[in-house]
Structure formats: structure tokens, C-alpha cells
Design an enzyme around this catalytic site. Structure first.
Site: not given
Ligand code: OSB
Ligand code: MG
Length: 369
Positions: A136, A162, A164, A189, A214, A239, A263, A291
């Protein structure tokens, strides 16, 4: 079994590189480790709450109080046969899944260490000897910096990237990533940075063959995600919105997502994580392990969790060195050139704690008996 003592250790650990999401930048972690003891054996868990209540309602300071005043008093001195009996003891506490989950995970580790078996075996995992790893990558100051960061992770072997996103750092950034890395497994995400009014804008992401988007919408929303999913060809992954197996069930029923990020802390521990995993599997919804910038303790728990059969997609579980100059476990978590983490057969979560280093990092500690 009976817990004779619960010790909360709060450690402060600087990140090797800042991590930025739509809700802010983190440079240093304040992590609560939960140590549970029974008959001379210790089990360890990690509270995955962030330093501020921005990802979810919980944060490090709230978790400390919940554990000290509500969770520990419920479990101390109580007889139990095995770890699944722990979560129901604190189920009367509303929310605070990460605080409760930190202790729950510690009890699973304790039970595994007491029995001399690896944690992955105790939870019913072991579907794979190596778990597939992704990374990420946070928001960077410039796109060239982001492209360099992606290049470094691909060179290290990671199986998917991934990034952001947030309004102002989304379609154009993804387009530039795709121009540079045309066919890598890529996802984005948003950490709840959008709402349904952005649906047309988010549809622009459909042309980039993302594996998933996400959590674009509200942190507690399922209904709007279902409406958005109906308008996008890219699968949505939830998530923040999934804190319980029941919410996962409802999201699946409503077609709010095609994939779930599990998670451990967010759902309150292994018991609920397994239930989310199982009902997603029954609905042919793949899951992967998310994570929370964990130290080695939480990382090791995530590795065990990722050996359950439906953890098909690469997770956000990556090498210790991406986060810490020095991790609090031995050996540090390493990733193979194939972008995998090999599971270990040592008892419990499979790594040794570096107690001296933990002591060195500790900013507060309290033992409850
Ligand atoms: O949304 O998955 C998230 C980190 C902190 C809070 C939320 C998230 C994340 C990550 C980092 O994406 C995953 C990791 O490398 O630990
Ligand atoms: Mg996320």
C-alpha cells in the site's frame, strides 16, 4: 486456561517513510501491545488503532482505556477452554473492535504457544506455505515520487500495488501510473474520501483495469456502495464498512462489493475474521488481509490469518523494513523475490519478541491482575 495478568505496553516507533491517506499523514506510530499471561507463558497481540480517530472511531488513547477499564476486568481470572470464548466476554462493549481484538489475538497466540503449535494451525489455516504480498503506497508530494516508489516495490517483487487516492489525487494520477506501468496488478484505496455525488467522476477510473477500488464512500456505509457498484465495472472492495460478519453478509447480499479487505483488529479478532472469511468464501467473494502499519506482532498475526483458504488475493502485509529501521520481532518479516512471505512453524505467531527493544520503545506500561 486462566489469565493471571494482562499487561499493556504502549510503544512509540518512527516510520522509515511517512504514510499519507485521504485522512492525513502518519510519521510515527503509537502502538499498544497486549501481553496476556497464563502459567508462565505469554501471548502477544497488537491493537491496530491509529493515533487519531480518523480511520475509525478508535485511537490509541481510547483503546488503552477500553482495555484497562472494560476488557481486562472481564477476562482476568476467568476459566476458559480456548480462545473463541474470549470475544463473547467483551461483546457487550459497543464498537472498540480494535481494542477488544488486540486482547483476543493475544489469547490465540497464548493458546498456540501453550500447546506448542503454530498459530496458523490453531486458527485452521495452513492453505499455503507462502502468502502473496502487495504493498500500500501512500499519497506522495509529487507524481514522479509516487512512480519511483512503485518502481522500487515492483523491483522488490511485490505482486500488486495499491495507491491511495482522494479528490485532487485520483484519475490523473492513476492515468500516469498506467502510462508508466501498463499491466501491473493495480488498485486504489480512497479511505472514504468520496460520496455518491462523485459517481460520474469515479466512473472515469473504469478505463484503467484496476483490480478494485477500496472504500470510496462513507466509513459506515453499505447502501451507497451498492448504488455505486451498480454504476461501475471495477469491483468495489470494502474495508472500513465491515466491522462484523453480519455487515459483511449484508454487503454481499446487497452487492455493495465484489471483494472484502479483512483486517483482524477492525473486526475484533480471529473469531470474527474467520466468520467474515467463511461467509465470503460461501458467496465466492475473495478476501485479502489489510494492514494498519503494524509492528511485527500485528504483522505476524496477519501472516497467520492470510493462510486461510479464501485469502486468495495479495494482501497489504509486507516486509518489516518498509516500515521500521528495526522491528520488535526476530527475525524481521522478509519478502521473497517472488513477492511472498514464507510461513513459519514455530509455536504461536512464529517469531520471537525482542523484549529489550520493546522496553526501550515503551512510553507507558500497566499490568492488570
Ligand atoms: O485503508 O488500508 C487502509 C494504513 C492505515 C490505515 C488504513 C489503511 C492503511 C493502509 C496501509 O493502507 C497498509 C499497510 O501497509 O499496513
Ligand atoms: Mg483501506
Amino acid at each position: 486456561m486462566k489469565l493471571g495478568r494482562v499487561t499493556l505496553h504502549q510503544i512509540r516507533l518512527p516510520l522509515v517513510h511517512y504514510f499519507e491517506t485521504s485522512f492525513g499523514r502518519t510519521t510515527e506510530r503509537d502502538i499498544i501491545l497486549v501481553e496476556v499471561e497464563s502459567e508462565g507463558v505469554s501471548g502477544w497481540g497488537e491493537v491496530t488503532a491509529s493515533e487519531h480517530p480518523f480511520y475509525s472511531q478508535e485511537w490509541t488513547a481510547s483503546a488503552w482505556i477500553i482495555l484497562r477499564d472494560y476488557v481486562a476486568p472481564r477476562v482476568l481470572g476467568r476459566e476458559f477452554q480456548s480462545a473463541p470464548e474470549i470475544a463473547p466476554l467483551t461483546a457487550h462493549i459497543r464498537d472498540h473492535y480494535m481494542a477488544r481484538g488486540g486482547l483476543e489475538a493475544a489469547v490465540w497466540d497464548l493458546e498456540a504457544r501453550s500447546a506448542g503449535v503454530p498459530l496458523w494451525k490453531l486458527i485452521g489455516g495452513g492453505s499455503r506455505r507462502e502468502i502473496p504480498c502487495g504493498v500500500s503506497i501512500g499519497i506522495h508530494d509529487t507524481v514522479p515520487q509516487l512512480l519511483d516508489a512503485i518502481g522500487r516495490e515492483l523491483a522488490a517483487g511485490y505482486q500488486r500495488i495499491k495507491i491511495k487516492i482522494k479528490p485532487g489525487w485520483d484519475v490523473d494520477v492513476v492515468r500516469q501510473v498506467r502510462e508508466r506501468y501498463a499491466s501491473i496488478p493495480l488498485m486504489a484505496d480512497a479511505n472514504s474520501a468520496y460520496n455518491l455525488a462523485h459517481a460520474d467522476h469515479l466512473r472515469l477510473l473504469d478505463e484503467f483495469q484496476l483490480m478494485m477500488i477500496e472504500q470510496p464512500l462513507g466509513h459506515d456505509d453499505i447502501i451507497d456502495h451498492a448504488a455505486l457498484q451498480a454504476r461501475l465495472s471495477t469491483p468495489l472492495c470494502l474495508d472500513e464498512s465491515i466491522r462484523t460478519a453480519r455487515q459483511a453478509e449484508q454487503a454481499i447480499q446487497m452487492r455493495a462489493c465484489g471483494i472484502i479487505n479483512v483486517k483482524l483488529g477492525r473486526v475484533g479478532g480471529f473469531g470474527e475474521a474467520r466468520r467474515v472469511h467463511d461467509l465470503a468464501a460461501a458467496a465466492h467473494i475473495p478476501v485479502w488481509c489489510g494492514g494498519m502499519l503494524e509492528s511485527g506482532v500485528g504483522r505476524a498475526h496477519n501472516i497467520a490469518l492470510s493462510t486461510l483458504p479464501n485469502f486468495i488475493l495479495p494482501g497489504d502485509v509486507s516486509a518489516s523494513r518498509r516500515y521500521w529501521q528495526r522491528d520488535i520481532i526476530h527475525p524481521a518479516v522478509e519478502v521473497t523475490p517472488r513477492g511472498t512471505i514464507a510461513i513459519r512453524d514455530d509455536p504461536g505467531f512464529g517469531y520471537e519478541l525482542d523484549r529489550d527493544y520493546i522496553r526501550h520503545l515503551t512510553v507507558r506500561q500497566e499490568s492488570l491482575v
